[in-house]
Enzyme design. Structure first.
Site, PDB file in Angstrom:
ATOM      1  N   CYS A 145      34.550  59.970  31.936  1.00 52.46           N
ATOM      2  CA  CYS A 145      35.067  61.248  31.398  1.00 52.46           C
ATOM      3  C   CYS A 145      36.077  61.056  30.265  1.00 52.46           C
ATOM      4  O   CYS A 145      36.335  61.986  29.502  1.00 52.46           O
ATOM      5  CB  CYS A 145      35.690  62.078  32.507  1.00 52.46           C
ATOM      6  SG  CYS A 145      34.561  62.413  33.854  1.00 52.46           S
ATOM      7  N   HIS A 157      41.020  66.936  29.808  1.00 54.61           N
ATOM      8  CA  HIS A 157      39.732  66.843  30.492  1.00 54.61           C
ATOM      9  C   HIS A 157      39.658  67.978  31.516  1.00 54.61           C
ATOM     10  O   HIS A 157      40.603  68.232  32.259  1.00 54.61           O
ATOM     11  CB  HIS A 157      39.608  65.476  31.174  1.00 54.61           C
ATOM     12  CG  HIS A 157      38.395  65.354  32.028  1.00 54.61           C
ATOM     13  ND1 HIS A 157      37.157  65.779  31.617  1.00 54.61           N
ATOM     14  CD2 HIS A 157      38.222  64.877  33.296  1.00 54.61           C
ATOM     15  CE1 HIS A 157      36.285  65.560  32.574  1.00 54.61           C
ATOM     16  NE2 HIS A 157      36.897  65.025  33.607  1.00 54.61           N
ATOM     17  N   ASN A 174      33.072  70.807  35.109  1.00 55.11           N
ATOM     18  CA  ASN A 174      33.413  69.494  34.564  1.00 55.11           C
ATOM     19  C   ASN A 174      32.149  68.890  33.942  1.00 55.11           C
ATOM     20  O   ASN A 174      31.219  68.522  34.662  1.00 55.11           O
ATOM     21  CB  ASN A 174      33.951  68.627  35.705  1.00 55.11           C
ATOM     22  CG  ASN A 174      34.310  67.227  35.268  1.00 55.11           C
ATOM     23  OD1 ASN A 174      33.993  66.810  34.154  1.00 55.11           O
ATOM     24  ND2 ASN A 174      34.953  66.479  36.147  1.00 55.11           N
TER      25      ASN A 174
HETATM   26  O1  UT7 Z   1      36.011  63.854  36.074  1.00 56.56           O
HETATM   27  C1  UT7 Z   1      36.638  63.451  37.262  1.00 56.56           C
HETATM   28  C2  UT7 Z   1      35.831  63.902  38.431  1.00 56.56           C
HETATM   29  N1  UT7 Z   1      36.478  64.096  39.666  1.00 56.56           N
HETATM   30  C3  UT7 Z   1      37.525  64.925  39.904  1.00 56.56           C
HETATM   31  O2  UT7 Z   1      38.129  65.464  39.030  1.00 56.56           O
HETATM   32  C4  UT7 Z   1      37.881  65.170  41.354  1.00 56.56           C
HETATM   33  C5  UT7 Z   1      39.331  65.424  41.586  1.00 56.56           C
HETATM   34  N2  UT7 Z   1      39.525  66.032  42.884  1.00 56.56           N
HETATM   35  C6  UT7 Z   1      39.404  67.366  43.101  1.00 56.56           C
HETATM   36  O3  UT7 Z   1      39.175  68.139  42.179  1.00 56.56           O
HETATM   37  C7  UT7 Z   1      39.643  67.893  44.487  1.00 56.56           C
HETATM   38  O4  UT7 Z   1      40.127  66.852  45.311  1.00 56.56           O
HETATM   39  C8  UT7 Z   1      38.371  68.514  45.136  1.00 56.56           C
HETATM   40  C9  UT7 Z   1      38.001  69.805  44.426  1.00 56.56           C
HETATM   41  C10 UT7 Z   1      37.202  67.555  45.089  1.00 56.56           C
HETATM   42  C11 UT7 Z   1      38.657  68.868  46.599  1.00 56.56           C
HETATM   43  O5  UT7 Z   1      39.768  69.755  46.675  1.00 56.56           O
HETATM   44  P1  UT7 Z   1      40.967  69.475  47.682  1.00 56.56           P
HETATM   45  O6  UT7 Z   1      41.907  70.587  47.545  1.00 56.56           O
HETATM   46  O7  UT7 Z   1      41.468  68.073  47.394  1.00 56.56           O
HETATM   47  O8  UT7 Z   1      40.249  69.570  49.077  1.00 56.56           O
HETATM   48  P2  UT7 Z   1      40.170  68.483  50.242  1.00 56.56           P
HETATM   49  O9  UT7 Z   1      39.347  67.309  49.815  1.00 56.56           O
HETATM   50  O10 UT7 Z   1      41.550  68.252  50.755  1.00 56.56           O
HETATM   51  O11 UT7 Z   1      39.377  69.257  51.346  1.00 56.56           O
HETATM   52  C12 UT7 Z   1      39.956  70.361  52.049  1.00 56.56           C
HETATM   53  C13 UT7 Z   1      38.886  70.954  52.938  1.00 56.56           C
HETATM   54  C14 UT7 Z   1      38.112  69.911  53.734  1.00 56.56           C
HETATM   55  O12 UT7 Z   1      37.838  70.461  55.014  1.00 56.56           O
HETATM   56  P3  UT7 Z   1      38.723  70.033  56.290  1.00 56.56           P
HETATM   57  O13 UT7 Z   1      38.560  68.547  56.394  1.00 56.56           O
HETATM   58  O14 UT7 Z   1      40.132  70.434  55.930  1.00 56.56           O
HETATM   59  O15 UT7 Z   1      38.113  70.823  57.372  1.00 56.56           O
HETATM   60  C15 UT7 Z   1      36.820  69.784  52.977  1.00 56.56           C
HETATM   61  O16 UT7 Z   1      35.744  69.376  53.796  1.00 56.56           O
HETATM   62  O17 UT7 Z   1      37.928  71.627  52.119  1.00 56.56           O
HETATM   63  C16 UT7 Z   1      36.626  71.196  52.509  1.00 56.56           C
HETATM   64  N3  UT7 Z   1      35.753  71.322  51.341  1.00 56.56           N
HETATM   65  C17 UT7 Z   1      35.119  72.478  51.065  1.00 56.56           C
HETATM   66  N4  UT7 Z   1      35.127  73.681  51.661  1.00 56.56           N
HETATM   67  C18 UT7 Z   1      34.374  74.648  51.103  1.00 56.56           C
HETATM   68  C19 UT7 Z   1      35.417  70.380  50.428  1.00 56.56           C
HETATM   69  N5  UT7 Z   1      34.575  70.917  49.551  1.00 56.56           N
HETATM   70  C20 UT7 Z   1      34.367  72.206  49.899  1.00 56.56           C
HETATM   71  C21 UT7 Z   1      33.601  73.260  49.380  1.00 56.56           C
HETATM   72  N6  UT7 Z   1      33.652  74.455  50.008  1.00 56.56           N
HETATM   73  N7  UT7 Z   1      32.850  73.127  48.266  1.00 56.56           N
END
Ligand code: UT7
Length: 331
Positions: free
Chosen positions: A112, A258, A288
């Site tokens: 990226c 980004h 993204n």
């Molecule tokens: O170009 C670079 C590419 N990568 C990135 O930029 C990724 C950077 N990271 C992020 O943007 C965030 O970490 C994410 C958007 C991927 C995730 O957001 P978060 O606020 O860090 O959520 P989390 O991983 O802490 O997950 C919280 C909860 C989890 O459930 P439990 O374990 O608390 O029950 C996940 O399973 O949200 C759940 N979850 C979802 N729920 C509904 C994860 N994805 C989803 C979803 N819909 N799509």
């Protein structure tokens, strides 16, 4: 060293729009979760056009806006981490479609962060008077690498391409690029080689992190680790280019980060202490698009007449590697 002059920009967006609502049909998610956790409402997906075709469309638009023809292009430098071929590279495929035979043609992959890296390489060639006019392109079809059963990653990414025709400029230019290769496991997509070679014994280099054939096929990401890295790395890279150039960040006219996640951008801005009004985002509509995000933003701003000569613009990004980079240049 001299700076850069962007004389034309272009973009290509696939027609198909995938809304958050569409994702609720095949994964356990909601529009509300995606919007509040990422800032993304919809993204474009290219179901038919390969990466290099999107790239060529953006390139043609950039050349037209720059008022140059294919014979004026001395080099094509492409950023992509989602090419259609191992070889030839995407730059050669673009060259063929735009008819720029004879130009240099090379690809760069810093994921990226790629457009910032490609622009940096272009700048060095221009400063050394090796080339006069360079087409810098970022094109990504990352949706071809995504596991649409993985709700944490599939909602983030979209496809698209952005391009800029660049010449040597008189203004300032400062850049800072870096990588932390020890964080490879936080974001990767492994190349799958054909396994029909009887002498091939398998590849255990990444055995501990790639444990099933299913996982090997798609993008793998530790979202939380990438998130934390991104906030720190973007803030540090911008601070470094500001310190090198002698500018306070709030003396800049425009910051284009980004477009990964609005919360990452907001946290990084807070760390940098930068005025939010200087920052441009379009992730709500495009998600993204990896290295295409930044040139797509530039092209949108250009089309809207919001880029003025002399503006001090900062580009900042991060990506798989994990890589990071920032540059400040006078438009
Ligand atoms: O170009 C670079 C590419 N990568 C990135 O930029 C990724 C950077 N990271 C992020 O943007 C965030 O970490 C994410 C958007 C991927 C995730 O957001 P978060 O606020 O860090 O959520 P989390 O991983 O802490 O997950 C919280 C909860 C989890 O459930 P439990 O374990 O608390 O029950 C996940 O399973 O949200 C759940 N979850 C979802 N729920 C509904 C994860 N994805 C989803 C979803 N819909 N799509």
């Amino acid at each position: 060293m001299s700076g850069i002059k962007i004389i034309g920009t272009g973009t290509y967006l696939p027609e198909f729009i995938a809304t958050n609502e569409m994702f609720t049909k095949f994964i356990d998610t909601t529009d509300e979760w995606i919007t509040t956790r990422t800032g993304i409402s919809e993204r474009r997906i290219s179901p038919d056009k390969p990466n290099f075709v999107m790239a060529a469309e953006a390139s043609k638009q950039a050349m037209q806006n720059a008022g140059v023809t294919a014979k004026d292009i001395d080099a094509i430098i492409v950023s992509t981490c989602s090419p259609d071929f191992f070889y030839p590279n995407t730059a050669c495929l673009i060259q063929n479609l735009i008819g720029a035979n004879g130009s240099a043609a090379m690809d760069i992959n810093t994921a990226c962060t790629g457009f910032i890296s490609a622009l940096d390489v272009a700048r060095v060639y221009l400063a050394a008077d090796v080339y006069k006019t360079i087409l810098v392109v970022a094109s990504e079809r990352l949706t071809s690498q995504i596991d649409y059963e993985d709700r944490a990653s599939c909602i983030l990414f979209g496809d698209g391409a952005g391009a800029a025709v660049v010449q040597k400029g008189d203004g300032l230019y400062y850049s800072h690029l870096g990588a932390q290769g020890d964080m490879l496991k936080d974001l990767y997509c492994k190349v799958l080689y054909d396994r029909n070679n009887p002498f091939f014994k398998g590849d255990d280099m990444l055995k501990d992190i790639i444990n099933t054939p299913q996982k090997e096929r798609y993008l793998q990401m530790d979202g939380k680790a990438v998130y934390k890295f991104a906030v720190d790395a973007m803030a540090a890279a911008v601070e470094k280019v500001c310190a090198d150039s002698g500018f306070d960040i709030n003396e800049l006219d425009l910051v284009i980060p980004h477009q990964a996640n609005i919360r990452i951008i907001q946290s990084a801005l807070k760390k940098m202490n930068v005025d939010q009004s200087k920052v441009y985002t379009n992730l709500e509509k495009h998600g993204n698009t990896s290295s295409s995000c930044i040139p797509m933003c530039l092209a949108e701003l250009d089309k809207a007449g919001r880029l003025k000569r002399g503006m001090k613009i900062c580009l900042v990004g991060f990506g798989a590697g994990l890589t990071y980079g920032a540059c400040i240049f006078e438009y």
